[in-house]
Design an enzyme around this catalytic site. Structure first.
Site, PDB file in Angstrom:
ATOM      1  N   CYS A 233       0.857  -1.187   0.000  1.00 28.00           N
ATOM      2  CA  CYS A 233       0.000   0.000   0.000  1.00 28.00           C
ATOM      3  C   CYS A 233       0.887   1.228   0.000  1.00 28.00           C
ATOM      4  O   CYS A 233       1.915   1.239   0.673  1.00 28.00           O
ATOM      5  CB  CYS A 233      -0.799   0.037   1.301  1.00 28.00           C
ATOM      6  SG  CYS A 233      -2.486  -0.427   1.062  1.00 28.00           S
ATOM      7  N   GLU A 267       1.574  -3.952  -5.520  1.00 25.57           N
ATOM      8  CA  GLU A 267       0.487  -4.923  -5.407  1.00 25.57           C
ATOM      9  C   GLU A 267      -0.753  -4.437  -6.164  1.00 25.57           C
ATOM     10  O   GLU A 267      -1.067  -3.252  -6.158  1.00 25.57           O
ATOM     11  CB  GLU A 267       0.164  -5.106  -3.916  1.00 25.57           C
ATOM     12  CG  GLU A 267      -0.844  -6.201  -3.670  1.00 25.57           C
ATOM     13  CD  GLU A 267      -1.023  -6.503  -2.189  1.00 25.57           C
ATOM     14  OE1 GLU A 267      -0.021  -6.626  -1.475  1.00 25.57           O
ATOM     15  OE2 GLU A 267      -2.180  -6.614  -1.776  1.00 25.57           O
TER      16      GLU A 267
HETATM   17  N1  ACO Z   1      -4.340  13.747 -11.019  1.00 23.17           N
HETATM   18  C1  ACO Z   1      -3.568  13.548 -12.120  1.00 23.17           C
HETATM   19  N2  ACO Z   1      -2.311  13.012 -12.055  1.00 23.17           N
HETATM   20  C2  ACO Z   1      -1.869  12.671 -10.839  1.00 23.17           C
HETATM   21  C3  ACO Z   1      -2.609  12.868  -9.648  1.00 23.17           C
HETATM   22  C4  ACO Z   1      -3.907  13.436  -9.788  1.00 23.17           C
HETATM   23  N3  ACO Z   1      -4.661  13.682  -8.718  1.00 23.17           N
HETATM   24  N4  ACO Z   1      -1.889  12.452  -8.590  1.00 23.17           N
HETATM   25  C5  ACO Z   1      -0.727  11.997  -9.079  1.00 23.17           C
HETATM   26  N5  ACO Z   1      -0.706  12.126 -10.433  1.00 23.17           N
HETATM   27  C6  ACO Z   1       0.389  11.722 -11.360  1.00 23.17           C
HETATM   28  C7  ACO Z   1       0.999  12.938 -12.000  1.00 23.17           C
HETATM   29  O1  ACO Z   1       1.508  12.579 -13.243  1.00 23.17           O
HETATM   30  C8  ACO Z   1       2.109  13.294 -11.046  1.00 23.17           C
HETATM   31  O2  ACO Z   1       3.183  13.929 -11.662  1.00 23.17           O
HETATM   32  P1  ACO Z   1       3.133  15.524 -11.950  1.00 23.17           P
HETATM   33  O3  ACO Z   1       2.638  16.168 -10.703  1.00 23.17           O
HETATM   34  O4  ACO Z   1       4.525  15.858 -12.292  1.00 23.17           O
HETATM   35  O5  ACO Z   1       2.181  15.695 -13.070  1.00 23.17           O
HETATM   36  C9  ACO Z   1       2.597  11.932 -10.612  1.00 23.17           C
HETATM   37  O6  ACO Z   1       1.424  11.112 -10.564  1.00 23.17           O
HETATM   38  C10 ACO Z   1       3.285  11.920  -9.262  1.00 23.17           C
HETATM   39  O7  ACO Z   1       2.597  12.763  -8.369  1.00 23.17           O
HETATM   40  P2  ACO Z   1       3.076  13.013  -6.880  1.00 23.17           P
HETATM   41  O8  ACO Z   1       2.776  14.418  -6.495  1.00 23.17           O
HETATM   42  O9  ACO Z   1       4.483  12.581  -6.739  1.00 23.17           O
HETATM   43  O10 ACO Z   1       2.148  11.972  -6.093  1.00 23.17           O
HETATM   44  P3  ACO Z   1       1.393  12.161  -4.711  1.00 23.17           P
HETATM   45  O11 ACO Z   1       2.329  12.617  -3.651  1.00 23.17           O
HETATM   46  O12 ACO Z   1       0.162  12.943  -4.891  1.00 23.17           O
HETATM   47  O13 ACO Z   1       1.061  10.637  -4.364  1.00 23.17           O
HETATM   48  C11 ACO Z   1      -0.434   8.779  -4.387  1.00 23.17           C
HETATM   49  C12 ACO Z   1       0.422   9.746  -5.229  1.00 23.17           C
HETATM   50  C13 ACO Z   1       0.444   8.111  -3.335  1.00 23.17           C
HETATM   51  C14 ACO Z   1      -1.049   7.716  -5.255  1.00 23.17           C
HETATM   52  C15 ACO Z   1      -1.533   9.671  -3.714  1.00 23.17           C
HETATM   53  O14 ACO Z   1      -2.383  10.155  -4.703  1.00 23.17           O
HETATM   54  C16 ACO Z   1      -2.365   8.951  -2.671  1.00 23.17           C
HETATM   55  O15 ACO Z   1      -1.928   8.751  -1.546  1.00 23.17           O
HETATM   56  N6  ACO Z   1      -3.623   8.584  -3.039  1.00 23.17           N
HETATM   57  C17 ACO Z   1      -4.544   7.966  -2.100  1.00 23.17           C
HETATM   58  C18 ACO Z   1      -4.123   6.568  -1.756  1.00 23.17           C
HETATM   59  C19 ACO Z   1      -3.929   5.706  -2.992  1.00 23.17           C
HETATM   60  O16 ACO Z   1      -4.770   5.657  -3.861  1.00 23.17           O
HETATM   61  N7  ACO Z   1      -2.788   4.985  -3.029  1.00 23.17           N
HETATM   62  C20 ACO Z   1      -2.434   4.061  -4.076  1.00 23.17           C
HETATM   63  C21 ACO Z   1      -3.158   2.794  -3.875  1.00 23.17           C
HETATM   64  S1  ACO Z   1      -2.521   1.490  -4.907  1.00 23.17           S
HETATM   65  C22 ACO Z   1      -1.372   0.711  -3.933  1.00 23.17           C
HETATM   66  O17 ACO Z   1      -1.342   0.982  -2.749  1.00 23.17           O
HETATM   67  C23 ACO Z   1      -0.375  -0.250  -4.480  1.00 23.17           C
END
Ligand code: ACO
Ligand code: ZN
Length: 377
Positions: A233, A267
């Site tokens: 996760c 995962e």
């Molecule tokens: N909309 C569009 N693109 C996005 C978004 C969004 N809301 N969030 C991330 N991205 C993409 C973009 O391309 C971004 O790059 P950019 O900002 O240069 O365009 C890239 O991902 C990386 O973004 P970060 O800012 O580094 O990512 P963030 O710190 O927001 O973390 C994460 C991403 C961990 C998935 C976050 O959104 C989160 O915690 N979400 C809720 C929990 C979740 O869904 N976790 C993943 C579950 S799957 C698993 O656990 C294996």
């Protein structure tokens, strides 16, 4: 990762309410900290570690609650980027309306199995260091005066001028890790909250201030993953999202795989935000490998990209397909880089981005004994 039903969530909450304190300190030493007397408080306090042997067995079930479809529920990404659910599902599922966490107010997206009485509160208070939760500010403030934890209860295995990473064993810090799972479940739609934290290590990313190490995000990782997953996760707390921290977490997970000499993959299934972030990470890194190899004699193959980046060949291949970079030519596979992608990447490279300096990682892959998946030393 184990799937839990709502029934199991309830069992979890009940067991939290009735859990006796038998705490040990972070180093396994007996601690004087005891469970809080407040009925509305987290069962185990502050800087107390956990005794791996105290908890009983809990049943885990793999079946989904009836009528609960992820696809139907998550309709689209909101413009803010957070996931939305249809309103009836939200009211049925989301139980906590507001969380005060450090200096931030958080507004949960999904249900999380905090004890039932917490859903009656307008706001719940979570200690940003020990992750204990409180239903009223009086109890919380009293806790804050006593709480001495200033960082996640594990070893700091990485530090640069921006972030630190701590490694935490779910078995040794069971309460802390369960509290982390409760917190993160509010922002994860997966019903795959792993109540059984013992088989996982948690890699927790923090920023630092004079007040301590502030939780920004984390990923969990199975101690032994039969499927070769390097992340179970992953979460960036909402107040830190879209600032590049997710990229750092993902990069760190692959840096660990590199040290382990393994290929890793997150995962499945990925959430929508997980997929967006991973696609972006995979694309950027694969493109960089290809661009760095342009004009060189070495033949770039899916296997060589996979080995350089510690990504599975499957993830490399899917990314190449998604970017339409794989072509068949005279019955041969070829990788081509469309001009548009090169331009896009050049533009992105213009932005200053933080990265993990893998030289600074102070980590050896932990060895666990087969019988109890605890530290092997
Ligand atoms: N909309 C569009 N693109 C996005 C978004 C969004 N809301 N969030 C991330 N991205 C993409 C973009 O391309 C971004 O790059 P950019 O900002 O240069 O365009 C890239 O991902 C990386 O973004 P970060 O800012 O580094 O990512 P963030 O710190 O927001 O973390 C994460 C991403 C961990 C998935 C976050 O959104 C989160 O915690 N979400 C809720 C929990 C979740 O869904 N976790 C993943 C579950 S799957 C698993 O656990 C294996
Ligand atoms: Zn605390």
């Amino acid at each position: 990762m184990k799937t839990l039903t709502h029934a199991t969530f309830t069992e979890f909450v009940e067991s939290q309410n009735t859990q006796k304190s038998a705490s040990v300190g972070p180093d396994g030493e007996p601690s004087t900290a005891r469970a809080s007397a407040e009925p509305s408080a987290t069962p185990v306090t502050a800087d107390a570690g956990d005794d791996p042997e105290v908890d009983g067995k809990e049943e885990e079930k793999d079946d989904e609650p009836a009528g609960f479809s992820r696809e139907a529920e998550i309709e689209k990404l909101r413009t803010s980027g957070s996931m939305t659910q249809n309103p009836t599902e939200v009211s049925r599922i989301r139980n906590i309306s507001k969380v005060q966490f450090g200096r931030h107010d958080l507004f949960p997206w999904y249900f999380s199995p905090y004890p039932e009485q917490f859903s009656l509160e307008d706001v719940i208070y979570i200690c940003e260091f020990c992750l204990s939760y409180y239903g009223d500010d009086f109890a919380f403030n009293r806790h804050r005066k006593k709480c001495s934890l200033l960082h996640p209860p594990g070893n700091e295995i990485y530090r640069d001028d921006y972030v630190s990473f701590f490694e935490i064993d779910g078995r040794r810090q069971r309460t802390w890790c369960r509290n982390l799972c409760l917190l993160s479940k509010m922002f994860l739609d997966h019903k795959t909250l792993y109540y059984d934290v013992d088989p996982f290590l948690f890699y927790v990313m923090t920023t630092r201030s004079e007040k301590g190490f502030h939780l920004v995000g984390y990923f969990s990782k199975e101690k032994e993953s039969a499927d070769g997953y390097n992340v179970a996760c992953i979460l960036t707390l909402p107040q830190y999202q879209r600032k590049g921290f997710g990229r750092l977490l993902i990069q760190f997970s692959y840096a660990l795989s590199k040290i382990e000499n393994k290929l890793g993959s997150p995962e499945k299934p990925l959430s929508d935000l997980g997929l967006l972030s991973y696609r972006q990470f995979w694309s950027e890194n694969i493109l960089d490998v290809l661009l760095n190899n342009c004009g060189k004699d070495d033949k770039v193959t899916i296997e060589s990209i996979s080995s350089v980046l510690s990504m599975t060949t499957q993830d490399v291949e899917h990314t190449l397909q998604a970017l339409k970079m794989q072509v068949y030519h005279k019955s041969d596979h070829k990788i081509v880089i469309p001009e548009k992608l090169i331009k896009q990447r050049e533009k992105q490279m213009g932005k200053v981005r933080r990265t993990i300096d893998s030289e600074r990682i102070q980590w050896k892959p932990p060895v666990f004994t087969a019988s109890n998946r605890t530290w092997g030393w």
